[in-house]
Design an enzyme around this catalytic site. Structure first.
Site, PDB file in Angstrom:
ATOM      1  N   CYS A 162      -6.255  29.316 -52.669  1.00  0.00           N
ATOM      2  CA  CYS A 162      -6.725  28.053 -52.101  1.00  0.00           C
ATOM      3  C   CYS A 162      -7.797  27.379 -52.947  1.00  0.00           C
ATOM      4  CB  CYS A 162      -7.226  28.291 -50.686  1.00  0.00           C
ATOM      5  SG  CYS A 162      -6.020  29.165 -49.662  1.00  0.00           S
ATOM      6  N   HIS A 302     -14.942  23.553 -47.608  1.00  0.00           N
ATOM      7  CA  HIS A 302     -13.663  24.268 -47.563  1.00  0.00           C
ATOM      8  C   HIS A 302     -13.230  24.441 -46.114  1.00  0.00           C
ATOM      9  CE1 HIS A 302     -10.441  26.764 -49.008  1.00  0.00           C
ATOM     10  NE2 HIS A 302     -10.835  27.785 -48.286  1.00  0.00           N
ATOM     11  N   GLU A 313     -19.476  30.187 -45.919  1.00  0.00           N
ATOM     12  CA  GLU A 313     -19.680  28.936 -46.652  1.00  0.00           C
ATOM     13  C   GLU A 313     -20.992  28.286 -46.238  1.00  0.00           C
ATOM     14  OE1 GLU A 313     -17.380  24.814 -47.918  1.00  0.00           O
ATOM     15  OE2 GLU A 313     -16.688  25.916 -46.150  1.00  0.00           O
ATOM     16  N   LYS A 334     -10.060  19.475 -43.365  1.00  0.00           N
ATOM     17  CA  LYS A 334      -8.903  20.288 -42.954  1.00  0.00           C
ATOM     18  C   LYS A 334      -8.685  20.203 -41.452  1.00  0.00           C
ATOM     19  CE  LYS A 334      -8.970  23.698 -46.730  1.00  0.00           C
ATOM     20  NZ  LYS A 334     -10.165  23.215 -47.468  1.00  0.00           N
ATOM     21  N   HIS A 339      -4.528  23.065 -43.762  1.00  0.00           N
ATOM     22  CA  HIS A 339      -4.893  23.691 -45.037  1.00  0.00           C
ATOM     23  C   HIS A 339      -3.707  23.594 -45.989  1.00  0.00           C
ATOM     24  CE1 HIS A 339      -6.671  26.076 -47.986  1.00  0.00           C
ATOM     25  NE2 HIS A 339      -6.940  27.184 -47.334  1.00  0.00           N
ATOM     26  N   PHE A 400      -7.969  33.346 -51.440  1.00  0.00           N
ATOM     27  CA  PHE A 400      -7.655  34.770 -51.400  1.00  0.00           C
ATOM     28  C   PHE A 400      -7.786  35.348 -52.809  1.00  0.00           C
ATOM     29  CE2 PHE A 400      -4.656  34.965 -47.438  1.00  0.00           C
ATOM     30  CZ  PHE A 400      -5.741  34.675 -46.635  1.00  0.00           C
TER      31      PHE A 400
END
Length: 412
Positions: A162, A302, A313, A334, A339, A400
């Site tokens: 991502c 994010h 975050e 998002k 996403h 990831f």
């Protein structure tokens, strides 16, 4: 002194808009792109998650029938976004040996790969199409954009989950700063609303299961968040050396002031709970752009809406910006688009550039009960005006594998 890099073209195809003007208008309105999936495979495989955020404009409305047959859906989205960005840039002629591409994906041609596997099992090897490998390979989007534009200075494909789309911006900046290119078309594309990835993400408890209320399922920072919503699409940006853009009289949206890439080296899927890798990325991007915390007025976070992802975050933002974070407008877009995996950073960079250019921050929707462990003071619920003068917007992406990427965009 390093060459200054500016942004002169924008393109996108997303769940809330098939082009940049529509995307921007809906991002300010707070439109949700998440809906119940109409596909028969949802019931065929009894998927536990029955909704996603599909692209609002099918690629078939933009590309020819021949192009559609020769491209995986992820590549189709990439070409749609890149063509819009290139047209928006107004470049009429270019030295193709000085034009590069950096186009990312997180998963790649999953539709092509799995459809070909079904064909092989059911009909045998003679029925597998010869274009299968070029269509499924992760560098398919970068290759297609390079071919489409005649970009001969390189076609790069970061694949960092991502964080991929944001890492493409990092590569583009370095190509221009180093003198290896004058113009770079950057971006990210993803088309993974397919039963296998949907089943896998659901199995790891990463997806929201609000099947009865898809439009309110993506709820970053909310205490009742239960996972992200799968999205699809692409974003593209044209980067140029400042002197190249000025020489041709280009409209300049903003400066790409700094970028960074770090790794957590902590866990294959979970973020470092203390946000240490993300903190390093934020600080490194600011250092790269000679940016002080007080320069930052807005963050496109994010913020995926996962129980374990949103808090680190916040911890990283607090560590990087200190008490100034209380004055920074934070948007979690998002919540609207879902996403987009490897495309998310590119699309959110487009929104960040527009926020700088129009001096306005897009909104976060579905935040009803803010998690007390994420005490952000200014989460943008209605469009927020940004100040005059020199301003900086940060865009964060984490993937990831422990990938972290941050871009800093400054007004011109």
């Amino acid at each position: 002194m390093a060459r200054k890099v500016v942004i002169t073209g924008l393109g996108a195809t997303t769940p809330i808009g098939g082009d940049v003007p529509t995307l921007w208008a809906n991002a300010l309105k707070g439109v949700s792109g998440a809906h119940t999936l109409p596909d028969e495979w949802v019931e065929k495989y009894n998927l536990p998650v029955k909704f996603a955020a599909k692209a609002s404009t099918p690629a078939s409305e933009v590309l020819s029938r021949v192009e559609m047959k020769r491209m995986d859906p992820s590549t189709q989205f990439a070409v749609v976004a890149a063509r819009e960005a290139w047209k928006d840039s107004g470049i009429e002629s270019v030295d193709h040996d000085r034009l590069a591409v950096a186009f990312a994906t997180g998963i790649g041609g999953v539709w092509t790969l799995l459809d070909a596997w079904d064909t092989l099992k059911e009909k045998g090897p003679r029925r597998v199409l010869p274009m299968t490998v070029p269509m499924l390979m992760p560098n398919g989007p970068a290759a297609a954009v390079s071919l489409d534009l005649g970009a001969r200075a390189g076609a790069h494909t970061p694949v960092s989950a991502c964080a991929s789309g944001t890492e493409a911006m990092h590569i583009g900046l370095e190509l221009i700063r180093s003198g290896k290119a004058d113009v770079v078309v950057c971006g990210g594309a993803e088309a993974a609303i397919h039963p296998m990835p949907m089943a896998s993400f659901a199995a790891m408890q990463a997806l929201s299961k609000r099947n009865d209320d898809p439009e309110h399922a993506s709820r970053p920072y909310d205490i009742d968040r239960d996972g992200f919503v799968m999205g699809e699409g692409a974003g593209a940006l044209v980067l140029e050396a400042e002197e190249h853009a000025i020489a041709r009289g280009a409209t300049i949206y903003a400066e790409l002031a700094g970028t960074s890439v770090t790794a957590d080296a902590y866990h294959i899927t979970a973020p470092d709970p203390e946000g240490l890798g993300a903190t390093r990325a934020l600080k490194a991007a600011m250092f790269d752009g000679r940016i002080q915390p007080e320069d930052v007025v807005h963050v496109n976070a994010h913020a995926t809406s996962t129980p374990v992802g949103d808090k680190p975050e916040y911890t990283a933002l607090r560590a990087a910006l200190g008490s100034h974070l209380d004055n920074v407008c934070v948007s979690a877009t998002k919540s609207q688009m879902g996403h987009l995996l490897g495309a998310s950073g590119a699309v959110e960079s487009v929104l960040s550039v527009l926020a700088v250019y129009h001096r306005k921050a897009p909104v976060t929707i579905n935040l009803e009960n803010q998690d007390p462990e994420i005490p952000l003071d200014v989460v943008v619920g209605t469009p927020r005006e940004l100040p005059e003068g020199s301003i900086v917007v940060l865009n964060n992406s984490f993937g990831f594998g422990g990938h972290n990427a941050v871009v800093a965009i400054r007004s011109v």
